[in-house]
Every structure is written in C-alpha cells, then in structure tokens.
Write a protein that holds these residues in place. Structure first.
Motif, mmCIF file in Angstrom:
data_model
loop_
_atom_site.group_PDB
_atom_site.id
_atom_site.type_symbol
_atom_site.label_atom_id
_atom_site.label_comp_id
_atom_site.label_asym_id
_atom_site.label_seq_id
_atom_site.Cartn_x
_atom_site.Cartn_y
_atom_site.Cartn_z
ATOM 1 N N PRO A 69 0.800 -1.229 0.000
ATOM 2 C CA PRO A 69 0.000 0.000 0.000
ATOM 3 C C PRO A 69 0.832 1.279 0.000
ATOM 4 O O PRO A 69 0.471 2.255 -0.655
ATOM 5 N N VAL A 70 1.953 1.284 0.722
ATOM 6 C CA VAL A 70 2.788 2.495 0.775
ATOM 7 C C VAL A 70 3.406 2.775 -0.587
ATOM 8 O O VAL A 70 3.338 3.897 -1.104
ATOM 9 N N THR A 71 4.005 1.758 -1.195
ATOM 10 C CA THR A 71 4.635 1.930 -2.508
ATOM 11 C C THR A 71 3.605 2.319 -3.566
ATOM 12 O O THR A 71 3.853 3.204 -4.393
ATOM 13 N N ILE A 72 2.453 1.665 -3.534
ATOM 14 C CA ILE A 72 1.412 1.965 -4.516
ATOM 15 C C ILE A 72 0.916 3.396 -4.359
ATOM 16 O O ILE A 72 0.752 4.125 -5.347
ATOM 17 N N THR A 73 0.685 3.831 -3.134
ATOM 18 C CA THR A 73 0.218 5.197 -2.894
ATOM 19 C C THR A 73 1.256 6.224 -3.347
ATOM 20 O O THR A 73 0.923 7.213 -4.001
ATOM 21 N N LEU A 74 2.525 5.993 -3.000
ATOM 22 C CA LEU A 74 3.589 6.913 -3.421
ATOM 23 C C LEU A 74 3.734 6.926 -4.945
ATOM 24 O O LEU A 74 4.006 7.975 -5.544
ATOM 25 N N THR A 75 3.527 5.784 -5.576
ATOM 26 C CA THR A 75 3.580 5.709 -7.044
ATOM 27 C C THR A 75 2.501 6.568 -7.674
ATOM 28 O O THR A 75 2.760 7.313 -8.633
ATOM 29 N N VAL A 76 1.297 6.490 -7.128
ATOM 30 C CA VAL A 76 0.194 7.285 -7.680
ATOM 31 C C VAL A 76 0.440 8.782 -7.460
ATOM 32 O O VAL A 76 0.169 9.597 -8.341
ATOM 33 N N ILE A 77 0.979 9.156 -6.302
ATOM 34 C CA ILE A 77 1.314 10.573 -6.056
ATOM 35 C C ILE A 77 2.349 11.044 -7.071
ATOM 36 O O ILE A 77 2.229 12.148 -7.638
ATOM 37 N N PHE A 78 3.356 10.217 -7.336
ATOM 38 C CA PHE A 78 4.363 10.564 -8.334
ATOM 39 C C PHE A 78 3.729 10.721 -9.717
ATOM 40 O O PHE A 78 4.070 11.648 -10.469
ATOM 41 N N MET A 79 2.799 9.846 -10.054
ATOM 42 C CA MET A 79 2.124 9.925 -11.354
ATOM 43 C C MET A 79 1.321 11.214 -11.483
ATOM 44 O O MET A 79 1.269 11.827 -12.554
ATOM 45 N N ILE A 80 0.704 11.634 -10.383
ATOM 46 C CA ILE A 80 -0.044 12.899 -10.403
ATOM 47 C C ILE A 80 0.906 14.064 -10.664
ATOM 48 O O ILE A 80 0.601 14.984 -11.441
ATOM 49 N N LEU A 81 2.087 14.034 -10.046
ATOM 50 C CA LEU A 81 3.083 15.093 -10.280
ATOM 51 C C LEU A 81 3.546 15.099 -11.736
ATOM 52 O O LEU A 81 3.681 16.162 -12.353
ATOM 53 N N VAL A 82 3.759 13.917 -12.295
ATOM 54 C CA VAL A 82 4.162 13.826 -13.702
ATOM 55 C C VAL A 82 3.086 14.405 -14.611
ATOM 56 O O VAL A 82 3.381 15.092 -15.598
ATOM 57 N N ALA A 83 1.833 14.162 -14.251
ATOM 58 C CA ALA A 83 0.725 14.632 -15.084
ATOM 59 C C ALA A 83 0.537 16.139 -15.021
ATOM 60 O O ALA A 83 -0.020 16.731 -15.944
ATOM 61 N N ASN A 84 1.027 16.776 -13.938
ATOM 62 C CA ASN A 84 0.693 18.190 -13.735
ATOM 63 C C ASN A 84 1.886 19.139 -13.664
ATOM 64 O O ASN A 84 1.700 20.341 -13.835
ATOM 65 N N VAL A 85 3.071 18.625 -13.405
ATOM 66 C CA VAL A 85 4.249 19.487 -13.320
ATOM 67 C C VAL A 85 5.079 19.297 -14.578
ATOM 68 O O VAL A 85 5.665 18.225 -14.797
ATOM 69 N N GLY A 86 5.114 20.326 -15.406
ATOM 70 C CA GLY A 86 5.750 20.217 -16.708
ATOM 71 C C GLY A 86 7.200 19.790 -16.647
ATOM 72 O O GLY A 86 7.646 18.964 -17.445
ATOM 73 N N SER A 87 7.962 20.336 -15.703
ATOM 74 C CA SER A 87 9.390 20.010 -15.614
ATOM 75 C C SER A 87 9.603 18.539 -15.280
ATOM 76 O O SER A 87 10.495 17.885 -15.840
ATOM 77 N N ILE A 88 8.758 18.000 -14.368
ATOM 78 C CA ILE A 88 8.873 16.578 -14.016
ATOM 79 C C ILE A 88 8.465 15.708 -15.197
ATOM 80 O O ILE A 88 9.124 14.716 -15.525
ATOM 81 N N SER A 89 7.379 16.112 -15.868
ATOM 82 C CA SER A 89 6.909 15.361 -17.032
ATOM 83 C C SER A 89 7.966 15.318 -18.128
ATOM 84 O O SER A 89 8.230 14.266 -18.724
ATOM 85 N N ASP A 90 8.596 16.468 -18.396
ATOM 86 C CA ASP A 90 9.630 16.525 -19.433
ATOM 87 C C ASP A 90 10.827 15.660 -19.072
ATOM 88 O O ASP A 90 11.414 14.994 -19.926
ATOM 89 N N ALA A 91 11.178 15.659 -17.779
ATOM 90 C CA ALA A 91 12.320 14.861 -17.335
ATOM 91 C C ALA A 91 12.049 13.362 -17.495
ATOM 92 O O ALA A 91 12.925 12.598 -17.889
ATOM 93 N N VAL A 92 10.810 12.964 -17.197
ATOM 94 C CA VAL A 92 10.446 11.546 -17.275
ATOM 95 C C VAL A 92 10.348 11.078 -18.724
ATOM 96 O O VAL A 92 10.742 9.964 -19.068
ATOM 97 N N THR A 93 9.803 11.935 -19.605
ATOM 98 C CA THR A 93 9.548 11.534 -20.988
ATOM 99 C C THR A 93 10.649 11.963 -21.953
ATOM 100 O O THR A 93 10.491 11.829 -23.167
#
Length: 440
Positions: A207-231
C-alpha cells in the motif's frame, strides 16, 4: 438487509455514475471548442482536462482509506456537492485556469462516486459481486452514449452553445441526490465480515509503494518540468518502473509477507484504463475526417460497451474473469490497429465496434477480480484500482495531445495499441496465478 432499500440505492448509484459518465462525453466534445474558439493548444487542453482524472484518483484513494471512518453516506454527499460545484465552474470556464479548476471539482466528485458506490454495490449484492459491478458500470458507457447523443443534438444539430450541454448535468444530479436522501446506507463488506483495517492494508500487498507511485504519477501529469524529465528519453521511464517494481516486491513479500496478486492487478489497471479512457477522451481529434462524426463513433463504442456489461454475468461465468480480460486485451489491440487504417465511415464503425468489445469489460472486471480473488483488500483495494486507472489516464492525455500535434492521429492510435499488447501477456500471467491459487 434490514432497513436497506437495495433497489433504490442501486438505482441511485447508477445515476450518480451516469453524471460521471456524461462529464466524460462532454469533455470529449468540448476539447475542440477550447482549441478552436478559446485558442488553447492541444497539449494545454490535455493538461486542463487531466484534473478530471487525477482528481478522481485523489478522491478514490481518500475514500478508500477513510470510507469506514467517515461512512459511505458522507462520501456520497461529498460527491453530490463536488459535482454541483464542478458543473457551475465548468459553465463559467473560458481559459486554461478556469477549465483546470472546474475539472478538479468534477474529478473529485466523480472519484467520490466510485469510492462510495463500488463498495456499496458489493455490500448490497455479496453473492454476485462481479455480475452486479458490471451492471453498475453499464452506466459509465451508457452515460457516455447519452452525453454523446446530447452533444450531437445540442451543439451540432441545434447549434446551441456548449454551456447548454453542460447544464443538462443538473437533471441526473438532482435525481440521484433525491434517491439517496434519507436512505439507510449499509456498512462496507470489510466491516460487515469483520476484516480488520490492518488486514485490509496488508492484502493490498504494497500500500505504501502503490500510494507513493500514484502521487508521483499525479506530479508527472501536472508538473511540466517533471513530465519533461520523465519523458525525455526511453531509459528514464524504464528505470522508474524497475525501481517501483523492486519496492513493491520488498514491501509485499519481505515486509507484509503476502502474494503480489493485487499489485499485478494494479499494474494492469494502469494500462487498461489508459487504453479505454485515453482513446475515448481524444476521440474527436483521433477520428476526425473519417467520414462520420466522432461523437457518433463514441456513441457506438460506449453503446456496445453498455450492452456487453449488462450481459456480462454469463460470459464471466463461462470464461472466468481473467479469461475475459485476455480476450478483451486481444480485441483492444485489433480494434486500435483497425482504427488506425480505417478510411471510410463503414470501416471506422466496424473498427470502433471491435475496439468496444475489447475495452468493454476492462474496468468492472478488473475491480471484480480484486473483489473476488483478493476480497480482504476491501473498499481500499477497489478505490486504489479506480484511482490508479484515472491517474494513469491523466498522465497519458497530454502525451497523446502532443503526439496528435507532432505525429498525427494515425501514429498516435498505433502507439496506444502497445498498451493492450502488454496486457495480453500480463493477463495470461494473471490467469496462471489465479488458477494455481485455486488449486493450492
């Protein structure tokens, strides 16, 4: 159940999901309005629509963790008021910021519906959970059919403003509010069967890893700099996925000492939801110039999905849920490839029908698999899956928008077909795990 009106509550839940679904059809129709009339870029529209998905995830996760503390009724009324505020704000939207905020509230309202109503349905019908979850989820594609036809009638045939289309949401909103008002709402299945909160958390696997993963995904979806770094390249996402996989194995196997069946279902949900919702949300741009109105294609796809889900009981009984999912993934691959090469109205409709058969059972059957094979994951498990599906879609929407701009609709559709290709293998593995678990 004493004092509980099962039929009225089920109808109310279905109408709440209808509101959720119509918002998806409306978004699919007004993407072009904000691009053509308000001057937003496709990628910006994708980002402004994204809160409808990650807001959904936030509400579902919060509901999953706290539904037994604040009670199902509180989550239901939170959904009602979030829906009301979101509709009002969407009516006033005219730029990126206002569209973004409206979608935040709509996403929170939609997620609260799923967070409350999935466990409500399983509590109302404990002996036929997968069947009734499929019937409940009839109203998601069913609502998109209604929304698509309303969009075509109001905006295209009658040439009325898009705000008239949005205002139609107040009708089912008022009805489901009336049906829930004053009703006795049963406890979730976890509470009624005596499974502890700690045991529910443990059965989620990690549950901890899954929750943190989803929070990270939300950041990727909304923070342009993080999204650009990931993609920015292909290596970074692979490294991130490997790190998450290792963390899940460590938490699930070494800390919680439990099978990783739920985390596997979680991973599959990310891909299946993106396949279904990413494609249908961008359908107007993906299937433009095919000789038939994209909203009619959306109506065909979601209409077939609604029929398929209504009669899902016998199919699930014959093939079992993992078998249904394998077939769904195969049809999804075929449907997307056919859509990428279709040139006329007839072929496009046939291709869309194949795709509809593919994605038809994904969502409710994924939740049903968790409820059937990892029952102690409870409302939290169902909420995690629903939330994860929508946050994955929030990530894929701006990526698809950029791909449509740069590579075009055909290449974008072909690219999306990779997701169900992966799912074919994943669902075969899931089938083997479930079969072995039964014989253990």
């Amino acid at each position: 159940m004493k004092g509980v009106n099962e039929k009225r509550l089920f109808v109310a839940a279905c109408l709440a999901l209808l509101v959720t679904a119509i918002t998806f059809a409306i978004r699919a129709r007004i993407t072009s309005v904000f691009i053509d009339d308000y001057g937003l870029a496709s990628e910006d529209v994708g980002r402004a629509m994204a809160p409808a998905f990650w807001g959904f995830a936030v509400a579902m996760f919060a509901g999953g963790y706290f539904i037994d503390i604040v009670k199902t009724k509180s989550i239901i009324w939170a959904a009602f008021f979030m829906h009301f505020i979101g509709i009002v704000l969407l009516l006033m939207a005219k730029d990126y910021t206002s569209l973004f905020i409206a979608n935040v509230f709509l996403g929170l309202g939609n997620g609260s519906v799923e967070a409350a109503c999935n466990p409500l349905v399983t509590a109302l019908f404990p002996d036929k959970k997968t069947k009734m979850l499929n019937r409940f989820h009839v109203w998601f594609p069913g609502g998109i059919v209604v929304g698509s036809l309303l969009a075509a009638a109001i905006m295209d045939s009658l040439n009325l403003p898009w705000q008239v289309l949005v205002a139609m949401l107040f009708i089912p909103l008022a009805i489901y509010g009336f049906l829930f008002f004053g009703q006795e709402i049963p406890e979730t299945e976890r509470v009624s069967t005596g499974v502890s909160y700690k045991e529910m958390m443990r059965n989620v696997g990690a549950p901890v890893t899954i929750t943190l993963t989803v929070i990270f995904m939300i950041l990727v979806a909304n923070v342009g700099s993080i999204s650009d770094a990931v993609t920015s390249n292909y290596i970074t996402p692979i490294i991130i996925i490997l790190v998450i996989a290792v963390a899940i194995i460590v938490e699930g196997r070494l800390v919680n000492k439990i099978t990783l069946l739920f985390p596997l279902i979680f991973g599959c949900m990310l891909l299946s939801a993106s396949t279904e919702l990413g494609t249908t949300t961008w359908i107007e741009k993906l299937l433009d110039n095919k000789g038939i109105h994209p909203m009619m294609i959306l109506a065909v796809v979601t209409g077939l999905m609604a029929v398929g889900r209504f009669f899902a009981g016998s199919l699930v009984h014959r093939l079992n849920p993992p078998g249904v999912l394998i077939g769904s993934a195969i049809f999804s691959v075929a449907g997307l490839w056919l859509l990428s090469i279709s040139t006329g109205a007839v072929m496009t409709v046939v291709s869309a029908a194949v795709f509809a058969v593919g994605v038809c059972y994904f969502w409710p059957t994924m939740i049903g698999v968790a409820s059937e094979y990892v029952p102690k994951s409870g409302a939290l498990g169902m909420s995690i899956l629903g939330g994860a599906g929508f946050v994955a879609t929030a990530m894929v929407l701006p990526i698809m928008g950029k791909s449509i701009q740069d590579a075009g609709p055909v290449e974008t559709i072909k690219g999306m077909s990779v997701l169900p290709m992966i799912l074919v293998l994943a669902f075969i593995f899931l089938y083997i795990l479930v079969k072995n678990k039964k014989h253990a």
